[in-house]
Design an enzyme around this catalytic site. Structure first.
Site, short mmCIF file in Angstrom:
data_model
loop_
_atom_site.label_atom_id
_atom_site.label_comp_id
_atom_site.label_asym_id
_atom_site.label_seq_id
_atom_site.Cartn_x
_atom_site.Cartn_y
_atom_site.Cartn_z
CE1 TYR A 168 -3.68 2.52 0.66
CE2 TYR A 168 -2.16 3.45 2.26
CZ TYR A 168 -3.31 3.56 1.50
OH TYR A 168 -4.07 4.69 1.56
CD1 TRP A 170 -1.27 7.94 -0.54
CD2 TRP A 170 -1.20 9.71 -1.93
NE1 TRP A 170 -2.45 8.65 -0.41
CE2 TRP A 170 -2.43 9.73 -1.24
CE3 TRP A 170 -0.92 10.72 -2.85
CZ2 TRP A 170 -3.39 10.72 -1.46
CZ3 TRP A 170 -1.88 11.71 -3.06
CH2 TRP A 170 -3.10 11.69 -2.38
#
Ligand SMILES: Nc1nc2c(c(=O)[nH]1)N[C@H]1C(S)=C(S)[C@@H](COP(=O)(O)OP(=O)(O)OC[C@H]3O[C@@H](n4cnc5c(=O)[nH]c(N)nc54)[C@H](O)[C@@H]3O)O[C@H]1N2
Ligand SMILES: Nc1nc2c(c(=O)[nH]1)N[C@H]1C(S)=C(S)[C@@H](COP(=O)(O)OP(=O)(O)OC[C@H]3O[C@@H](n4cnc5c(=O)[nH]c(N)nc54)[C@H](O)[C@@H]3O)O[C@H]1N2
Ligand SMILES: [Mo]
Length: 827
Positions: A168, A170
């Protein structure tokens, strides 16, 4: 670039002109005069270069995009020397000015690295030494051979599910170089992996909303446009707002920053704001908001009391409730106390929220008097029972009965990210597909430490059970769990479980330091991509500005070389190189656009022009207007077809921590729990940082200049500081039973007494002996449990702590010092 007039016209967003009654130029001038924008300067020929250092004769400018905004990179003799905000961006984020220092910062990883103990002893190495042992620099072939060998060995011995590819994070902007997609694609093609579902941002909300509203449109949009709000709303009630700081960013790229100008324009048009927030964000002040300093995690009680006041005052919109919702009778019985003996009155809520009852009554009356829009931030659901304030938001808006009317109703993202409530439409660009994962075992993303520590155990999730596999190998690209996960002492214990950990990263983050094999990655400036976000009207050709730094390579090329070691190169690359992929992505996006009536140029034209402006969408859009007009003809995708104030489905799951309708449930940690507040009397809020994106750019000039005594600042109310003999600028220790961190004290009346704020994202500098972070990462003390059995989201915002002055010499901060490297493994 294009001329000022063309931009002024093109960006003459009718929206703003309509609401402000000013010309575009006046809007820009007035915001500039208010000291918020460097944008006008960028629109004036010559001025942009003048305000930016680094533009010299012989330098070239290369347009690119980032989560923080589009900009032109100034490149001189192969080096990035400066940055000019994209000309169409009237409110650029100052953070883009970090890039020149950031790309060549000493925290860049120079070449592939292997942890010394792992290289020497493999399975017998001390896995708790991850993060403290030196690294050995190796060549790319050797590093990739090691990765392939480990994957093969572990999969053969323990099966594909023992590989965790949840990865996970950005990453960076751009539709092609999407690090987690590409990682998943590689792992899926070579046999499969255990993955993750959901996110940390709105993990509770995104599981709840499909059951209550039939979709996640209330998060992802389109939502009622700001122009409509400016024209029709009398009042905007912000639960957890307003934070322009968060509007600096949008995932995938930001051509123009719209949140702040849109809110300012609404304010200028006469809309009133109320900010319900334990913190007085200065942006709320900008739009003249009244501040209700609520006790953290108690918004549900306030919302229920507002409903109770509306109901008892005869202001509940019974006609709307009957036509468009189900479950109102049961909720009504709960509000009056008929079902549990407790009336959810203003007096009841006053003791929970510590907002005086008369202020609650006054707010209810004010909300009913005119057209009211409710905006609830994502942060509210990042807490224990995080689904409740969101469900209660929908309840409150339903009781008011203005859902689907211009300027009424609710929305969840307006102040949490850029571009929400702006008319954008018709474009979307694919990324390389993750591919079909043969392993069907996804965990809720924020349960990663549970998975590592409790293999074989089962957890409830959204009506099903998830059994944690035994993980032996982790492959992470584009995220920093040693910033983003809760209870980092616990994650450190969990991180010692797998046999091998591989991390792809541009910088020496806490996670990269804790890998066995580290593969250095390019930044966006070192590769080509297409920047596009559904929340933004600009599609930007992100052109490579500089050569890769050190031996950095693109995630795509690294994973393609790995795929080759499994005979899957062609399947992974589909026989396309970078530019062929960009052309393919553009062509697919262009076909999609054509289907919704959008005409786009061909790829070569787009690439030569540098940017494509998507025409504005329907600026009169009102969320749920169709449903309101004809609830039967436009049924929601819920079991009843209506808004589910009571959900038979959720009730049927029988979860004690998430009943069938919105309810006040005490968080595990909050200031109303007398037993806990003796040892930990302060509520820690870990909001998103003003001067960076999570941990990204903490190693850059802006964030570093804002440190106090070299550490992350903590906002403390002067009374709380005085009671502990703390003065501004001092080093303080924040602690609870889970861990401790050092931070630099700032005293401010902008936080409610009893509340402290430390922004998330400081690079971890953990002393393993003491379970202490010397630099100020709040996840040293946050709790690592799910929001509820229904949603299992991140609950970072329910956290009690104690605070004291740090006496004696404070230890130096080493977060930005790269780890030691040795030449070759000792014998
Ligand atoms: N206490 C607390 N904790 C929180 C939150 C909170 O509110 N409070 N918020 C949570 C939320 S909502 C989120 S979204 C998470 C965010 O958590 P993350 O998304 O993990 O945070 P970032 O710092 O953005 O990490 C992205 C990483 O990707 C790297 N990267 C950038 N570009 C590339 C690339 O092209 N390739 C590769 N391989 N790597 C790249 C960056 O250097 C950086 O280390 O944090 C969560 N944690
Ligand atoms: N600059 C910047 N912008 C970002 C990000 C970033 O890292 N930096 N991250 C992006 C990401 S991934 C996300 S998920 C979004 C996050 O967006 P949000 O979740 O909305 O952001 P936060 O900053 O965590 O919190 C927003 C506000 O909620 C308030 N708040 C906290 N607890 C409570 C409470 O119990 N009750 C009430 N009423 N208010 C409360 C805080 O004081 C703060 O003002 O931001 C995005 N934008
Ligand atoms: Mo997020």
């Amino acid at each position: 670039m294009r001329s000022i007039d063309r931009f002024a016209n093109k960006f003459a967003d009718k929206t703003l002109d309509k609401v402000s009654g000013m010309t575009r130029r006046q809007v820009l001038r007035s915001s500039l005069a208010a000291g918020v924008s460097a944008g006008l300067a960028a629109l004036l020929p010559g001025a942009a270069a003048a305000q930016t250092s680094g533009a010299t004769a012989g330098s070239v400018r290369v347009l690119t995009n980032s989560h923080w905004g589009a900009f032109e990179a100034i490149v001189s003799e192969g080096r990035l020397t400066g940055v000019i905000p994209f000309a169409a961006d009237t409110h650029p984020s100052p953070m883009i000015q970090n890039f020149p220092a950031l790309v060549t910062d000493r925290t860049r990883i120079a070449q592939p690295m292997v942890r010394e103990g792992w290289l020497r002893r493999r399975l017998d190495s001390d896995r708790t030494a991850r993060g403290s042992e030196p690294f050995v620099a190796v060549g790319w072939d050797e590093a990739l051979d090691l990765v392939a060998e480990e994957l093969t060995r572990i999969r053969a011995a323990y099966g594909h599910e023992s590989v965790f590819g949840g990865s996970y994070g950005w990453g960076s902007a751009g539709r092609f170089h999407v690090s987690d997609n590409l990682t998943n694609r590689f792992l899926a093609l070579t046999g499969g992996y255990t993955g993750s579902v959901g996110n940390y941002s709105y993990g509770a909300g995104m599981v709840l909303l499909p059951r209550v509203l039939g979709s996640n449109q209330a998060i992802s949009g389109p939502l009622t446009n700001w122009s409509v709000i400016a024209e029709h709303s009398d009042l905007v009630v912000l639960f957890g707002g307003a934070a322009f700081k968060n509007g600096q960013i949008s995932w995938g790229g930001t051509g123009a920053h719209t949140t702040e100008p849109a809110m300012r324009a609404a304010h200028a048009a006469g809309v009133k704001f109320v900010s319900v927030n334990p913190v007085r964000e200065d942006d709320a002040e900008t739009v003249g908001a009244d501040w209700l300093k609520i006790r953290p995690n108690t918004d549900t009680a306030l919302m229920l009391a507002l409903c109770h006041e509306l109901l008892s005052g005869g202001k509940a919109d019974e006609a709307f409730l009957a036509r468009c919702t189900v479950g109102w009778e049961r909720v009504k019985a709960y509000l009056t106390g008929e079902s549990d003996g407790v009336a959810k009155s203003a007096d009841w809520a006053a003791t929970i929220t510590q907002i005086p009852a008369e202020e609650i009554r006054a707010l209810a009356a004010r909300m009913a008097r005119g057209r009211t829009m409710i905006m609830t931030a994502w942060s509210l659901q990042r807490a224990d029972h995080g689904e409740q304030p969101w469900w209660a938001t929908i309840l409150l808006a339903s009781v008011l009965g203005q859902i689907g009317l211009p300027g009424g109703g609710f929305g969840f993202s307006y102040t949490s990210t850029n571009g929400v409530g702006m008319p954008v439409g018709g474009h979307s660009f694919p990324s390389p597909r993750r591919g079909r994962n043969p392993v069907k075992r996804d965990i809720p993303v924020a349960r990663v430490a549970d998975m590592l520590l409790q293999p074989g155990e089962t957890v409830d999730f959204n009506g099903r059970e998830v059994t944690y596999p035994e993980i032996r190998y982790i492959h992470w690209a584009g995220g920093n769990p040693f910033h983003h996960h809760q209870d980092l002492n616990r994650l450190s214990r969990a991180w010692a479980v797998p046999e091998t950990i591989v991390v792809q990263e541009p910088w020496w983050t806490a996670t990269a330091r804790r890998a066995d094999i580290v593969l250095p990655v390019t930044t966006t400036l070192e590769r080509n991509d297409i920047g596009a976000s559904v929340r933004d009207r600009w599609v930007v050709a992100m052109k490579q500005a500089i050569a890769p730094v050190g031996q950095a390579r693109n995630d795509f090329d690294i994973l393609a070389d790995l795929a080759e070691r499994f005979d899957q190169r062609a399947a992974f690359t589909e026989d396309r190189n970078e530019m062929q992929w960009l052309r393919h992505i553009w062509d697919r996006g262009r076909q999609r656009g054509a289907r919704s009536g959008l005409t786009m140029p061909d790829f070569d034209t787009f690439w030569a022009e540098g940017a494509f402006e998507v025409p504005a969408g329907n600026e009169d859009f009102v969320f749920l207007a169709d449903f309101r007009a004809d609830p039967e003809g436009n049924r929601l995708r819920t079991p009843s077809g209506r808004i589910e104030l009571f959900s038979e489905t959720i009730s049927g799951f029988g979860y004690a921590d998430c009943p069938g309708h919105p309810a006040w449930l005490e968080p595990r940690e909050w200031l109303g729990a007398a037993a806990q507040t003796q040892a930990a009397p302060l509520h820690l809020i870990s909001s998103h940082p003003r001067l960076r994106l999570h941990s990204q750019m903490d190693n850059a000039p802006l964030a570093r200049a804002a440190k106090i005594a070299g550490r992350e600042p903590v906002m403390i109310h002067p009374e709380d500081a005085a009671a502990r003999g703390i003065e501004a600028g001092e080093v303080v220790e924040i602690f609870n039973a889970r861990g401790r961190l050092l931070a630099g004290a700032t005293l401010t009346e902008r936080v409610r007494p009893g509340v402290i704020v430390v922004y998330e994202g400081a690079w971890l500098d953990r002393d393993p002996e003491r379970g202490l972070d010397r630099h100020g990462n709040p996840n040293m003390v946050t709790a690592d449990h799910g929001t509820s059995s229904l949603t299992q989201g991140c609950a970072a915002q329910s956290c009690l702590v104690q605070l004291r002055r740090h006496d004696g010499p404070a230890p130096p901060v080493r977060a930005f010092e790269p780890p030691a490297t040795v030449r070759s493994p000792a014998p």
